[in-house]
Motif scaffolding. Structure first.
Motif, PDB file in Angstrom:
ATOM      1  N   LEU A   1      -2.609  14.094   3.689  1.00  0.00           N
ATOM      2  CA  LEU A   1      -2.854  13.040   2.704  1.00  0.00           C
ATOM      3  C   LEU A   1      -3.385  13.601   1.392  1.00  0.00           C
ATOM      4  N   SER A   2      -4.176  14.660   1.458  1.00  0.00           N
ATOM      5  CA  SER A   2      -4.765  15.225   0.244  1.00  0.00           C
ATOM      6  C   SER A   2      -3.708  15.754  -0.714  1.00  0.00           C
ATOM      7  N   ASP A   3      -2.506  16.057  -0.206  1.00  0.00           N
ATOM      8  CA  ASP A   3      -1.429  16.582  -1.045  1.00  0.00           C
ATOM      9  C   ASP A   3      -0.435  15.504  -1.477  1.00  0.00           C
ATOM     10  N   GLN A   4      -0.620  14.277  -1.016  1.00  0.00           N
ATOM     11  CA  GLN A   4       0.272  13.181  -1.404  1.00  0.00           C
ATOM     12  C   GLN A   4      -0.432  12.340  -2.471  1.00  0.00           C
ATOM     13  N   GLU A   5      -0.443  12.872  -3.682  1.00  0.00           N
ATOM     14  CA  GLU A   5      -1.240  12.269  -4.745  1.00  0.00           C
ATOM     15  C   GLU A   5      -0.715  10.910  -5.182  1.00  0.00           C
TER      16      GLU A   5
ATOM     17  N   ASN B   1       1.880   8.461  11.876  1.00  0.00           N
ATOM     18  CA  ASN B   1       2.011   7.150  12.523  1.00  0.00           C
ATOM     19  C   ASN B   1       1.551   6.014  11.610  1.00  0.00           C
ATOM     20  N   PHE B   2       1.511   6.266  10.294  1.00  0.00           N
ATOM     21  CA  PHE B   2       1.001   5.267   9.361  1.00  0.00           C
ATOM     22  C   PHE B   2       1.983   4.127   9.123  1.00  0.00           C
ATOM     23  N   GLN B   3       3.250   4.356   9.362  1.00  0.00           N
ATOM     24  CA  GLN B   3       4.264   3.358   9.028  1.00  0.00           C
ATOM     25  C   GLN B   3       5.091   2.971  10.252  1.00  0.00           C
ATOM     26  N   ASN B   4       4.404   2.757  11.355  1.00  0.00           N
ATOM     27  CA  ASN B   4       5.102   2.355  12.572  1.00  0.00           C
ATOM     28  C   ASN B   4       5.441   0.874  12.592  1.00  0.00           C
ATOM     29  N   GLY B   5       4.816   0.093  11.702  1.00  0.00           N
ATOM     30  CA  GLY B   5       5.070  -1.343  11.660  1.00  0.00           C
ATOM     31  C   GLY B   5       6.380  -1.670  10.977  1.00  0.00           C
ATOM     32  N   THR B   6       6.669  -2.962  10.878  1.00  0.00           N
ATOM     33  CA  THR B   6       7.929  -3.405  10.274  1.00  0.00           C
ATOM     34  C   THR B   6       7.866  -3.410   8.757  1.00  0.00           C
ATOM     35  N   VAL B   7       6.650  -3.560   8.181  1.00  0.00           N
ATOM     36  CA  VAL B   7       6.498  -3.590   6.728  1.00  0.00           C
ATOM     37  C   VAL B   7       6.141  -2.195   6.235  1.00  0.00           C
TER      38      VAL B   7
ATOM     39  N   VAL C   1       0.813  -1.207   0.000  1.00  0.00           N
ATOM     40  CA  VAL C   1       0.000   0.000   0.000  1.00  0.00           C
ATOM     41  C   VAL C   1       0.849   1.260   0.000  1.00  0.00           C
ATOM     42  N   PHE C   2       1.960   1.246   0.712  1.00  0.00           N
ATOM     43  CA  PHE C   2       2.772   2.446   0.820  1.00  0.00           C
ATOM     44  C   PHE C   2       4.008   2.384  -0.062  1.00  0.00           C
ATOM     45  N   HIS C   3       3.864   1.707  -1.178  1.00  0.00           N
ATOM     46  CA  HIS C   3       4.961   1.625  -2.137  1.00  0.00           C
ATOM     47  C   HIS C   3       5.001   2.906  -2.962  1.00  0.00           C
ATOM     48  N   LEU C   4       6.029   3.727  -2.787  1.00  0.00           N
ATOM     49  CA  LEU C   4       6.176   4.973  -3.529  1.00  0.00           C
ATOM     50  C   LEU C   4       7.467   4.915  -4.326  1.00  0.00           C
ATOM     51  N   MET C   5       7.360   5.105  -5.617  1.00  0.00           N
ATOM     52  CA  MET C   5       8.536   5.024  -6.466  1.00  0.00           C
ATOM     53  C   MET C   5       9.457   6.216  -6.229  1.00  0.00           C
ATOM     54  N   GLY C   6      10.767   5.994  -6.419  1.00  0.00           N
ATOM     55  CA  GLY C   6      11.744   7.057  -6.234  1.00  0.00           C
ATOM     56  C   GLY C   6      12.175   7.675  -7.537  1.00  0.00           C
ATOM     57  N   LEU C   7      11.269   7.782  -8.481  1.00  0.00           N
ATOM     58  CA  LEU C   7      11.635   8.323  -9.785  1.00  0.00           C
ATOM     59  C   LEU C   7      11.967   9.807  -9.699  1.00  0.00           C
ATOM     60  N   LYS C   8      13.052  10.198 -10.354  1.00  0.00           N
ATOM     61  CA  LYS C   8      13.387  11.612 -10.489  1.00  0.00           C
ATOM     62  C   LYS C   8      13.867  11.823 -11.915  1.00  0.00           C
ATOM     63  N   GLU C   9      13.066  12.511 -12.697  1.00  0.00           N
ATOM     64  CA  GLU C   9      13.338  12.652 -14.115  1.00  0.00           C
ATOM     65  C   GLU C   9      14.206  13.870 -14.378  1.00  0.00           C
ATOM     66  N   GLU C  10      15.165  13.747 -15.310  1.00  0.00           N
ATOM     67  CA  GLU C  10      15.999  14.882 -15.694  1.00  0.00           C
ATOM     68  C   GLU C  10      15.142  16.000 -16.284  1.00  0.00           C
ATOM     69  N   LEU C  11      14.070  15.627 -16.997  1.00  0.00           N
ATOM     70  CA  LEU C  11      13.136  16.612 -17.510  1.00  0.00           C
ATOM     71  C   LEU C  11      12.228  17.076 -16.373  1.00  0.00           C
ATOM     72  N   LYS C  12      11.586  18.214 -16.575  1.00  0.00           N
ATOM     73  CA  LYS C  12      10.656  18.703 -15.568  1.00  0.00           C
ATOM     74  C   LYS C  12       9.407  17.838 -15.572  1.00  0.00           C
TER      75      LYS C  12
ATOM     76  N   LYS D   1       8.750   5.982   1.923  1.00  0.00           N
ATOM     77  CA  LYS D   1       8.110   6.457   3.147  1.00  0.00           C
ATOM     78  C   LYS D   1       7.222   7.659   2.859  1.00  0.00           C
ATOM     79  N   LEU D   2       6.128   7.727   3.603  1.00  0.00           N
ATOM     80  CA  LEU D   2       5.232   8.867   3.496  1.00  0.00           C
ATOM     81  C   LEU D   2       5.850  10.087   4.167  1.00  0.00           C
ATOM     82  N   LYS D   3       5.338  11.260   3.801  1.00  0.00           N
ATOM     83  CA  LYS D   3       5.829  12.513   4.372  1.00  0.00           C
ATOM     84  C   LYS D   3       4.900  12.907   5.517  1.00  0.00           C
ATOM     85  N   PRO D   4       5.343  12.775   6.774  1.00  0.00           N
ATOM     86  CA  PRO D   4       4.448  12.965   7.919  1.00  0.00           C
ATOM     87  C   PRO D   4       3.957  14.388   8.110  1.00  0.00           C
TER      88      PRO D   4
END
Length: 241
Positions: A143-147, A125-131, A90-101, A136-139
Motif C-alpha cells: 500500500l505504501s507504494d500505491q500513492e 483481498n481488498f476487492q473481493n466484494g461486488t463493488v 474508495v478504490f476508484h483509480l483513474m486510467g490516465l496514460k499521458e503521451e508525455l512523461k 483495481k488495486l495491484k495485489p
C-alpha cells in the motif's frame, strides 16, 4: 484589519506562478465522461458504463492555450460526488496514460506512505466484494507504494474536488497538442456526477486556489459585522443608589 491584506495577497498569489515573469496560473479543464461514451450508447449511459464487454478506452486531444511551465500538475476532478457518503468510490483509480512523461511519485503526503500505509500490507483481498469502482488495486505491490490510492483515501468535504494524479516535468508551449489516453470506467452517470481532467501550473499556494483569500475575507466580514451587532445590541445598565 489584518485579514484585509492577507485576503488580498492570497487571492492575488493564487493566480500567479513563481516563474516566467509572474505569468498567470494556467489551468486546462476537460470533461470527458459523456464525450467518451460511444454515440450509440448515449441514450443509456448507465448501461454502457456497467457493461464490461464494451471497451472503455478513450482519447482526449487539446491545444495548450498559454505557456505552461513545469512542473504541471495532473488532476482528476469529480463533481456532485459526496466522497464521505459513497464509500464504493474508495478504490476508484483513474486510467490516465499521458503521451508525455508523467511522474507518479511523491503525489501523496510523506507521512502517509512512510507511516500510515504499511510497507508490509498487500491489498490481495481488498476487492473481493461486488463493488470495486473505476480500477483495481495491484495485489503484489504494498500500500505504501500505491500513492494514487493514498491520495484518494483523503476524503473530501465538498462534492466537487480534485485529486492529484501526477506531474508533467516538461514545459508546454502555446499551441502544443496534448494527447491523453484514458479508461472511462467509473460510473458517475447513476448519480449525475461529472468526471474531468485538469492540467494546472502552480503558484506558491499550489494551483488555482481562492480558498485562503476568500476565507480571510469571510473572517473579516464575520469579525466586523459580529462586533458591530454586538455593540448595537449591548445591554444598557443603570446604577441605582
Amino acid at each position: 484589519v489584518i485579514f484585509i491584506p492577507v485576503g488580498l495577497v492570497t487571492l492575488r498569489a493564487s493566480h500567479s506562478v513563481i516563474a516566467h515573469s509572474l505569468a498567470l496560473v494556467v489551468e486546462i479543464v476537460k470533461r470527458y465522461d459523456i464525450g467518451c461514451v460511444h454515440k450509440p450508447f448515449r441514450i443509456n449511459k448507465v448501461l454502457y458504463i456497467q457493461d464490461d464487454s464494451i471497451p472503455k478506452n478513450c482519447s482526449l486531444s487539446f491545444k495548450v492555450p498559454k505557456y505552461m511551465k513545469a512542473p504541471i500538475d495532473i488532476y482528476y476532478q469529480l463533481d456532485n460526488y459526496y466522497q464521505n457518503h459513497r464509500r464504493c468510490g474508495v478504490f476508484h483509480l483513474m486510467g490516465l496514460k499521458e503521451e508525455l512523461k508523467v511522474n507518479r511519485k511523491n503525489i501523496a503526503w510523506k507521512s502517509d506512505w512512510e507511516h500510515k500505509f504499511g510497507k508490509n500490507v498487500y491489498p490481495f483481498n481488498f476487492q473481493n466484494g461486488t463493488v470495486i469502482g473505476g480500477g483495481k488495486l495491484k495485489p503484489r505491490i504494498p500500500l505504501s507504494d500505491q500513492e494514487d490510492l493514498i491520495v484518494w483515501m483523503h476524503t473530501s468535504a465538498l462534492p466537487s474536488f480534485q485529486k492529484l494524479y501526477g506531474r508533467i516535468e516538461t514545459d508546454l508551449d502555446v499551441d502544443d497538442v496534448v494527447v491523453v489516453h484514458l479508461m472511462n470506467n467509473y460510473n458517475t452517470f447513476s448519480f449525475g456526477g461529472k468526471k474531468k481532467l485538469v492540467l494546472s501550473t502552480t503558484s506558491w499556494l499550489g494551483g488555482k486556489n481562492d480558498f485562503l483569500g476568500l476565507a480571510s475575507c469571510i473572517c473579516l466580514y464575520r469579525f466586523f459585522f459580529g462586533n458591530l451587532c454586538r455593540c448595537y445590541h449591548a445591554p444598557t445598565s443603570t446604577v441605582s443608589k
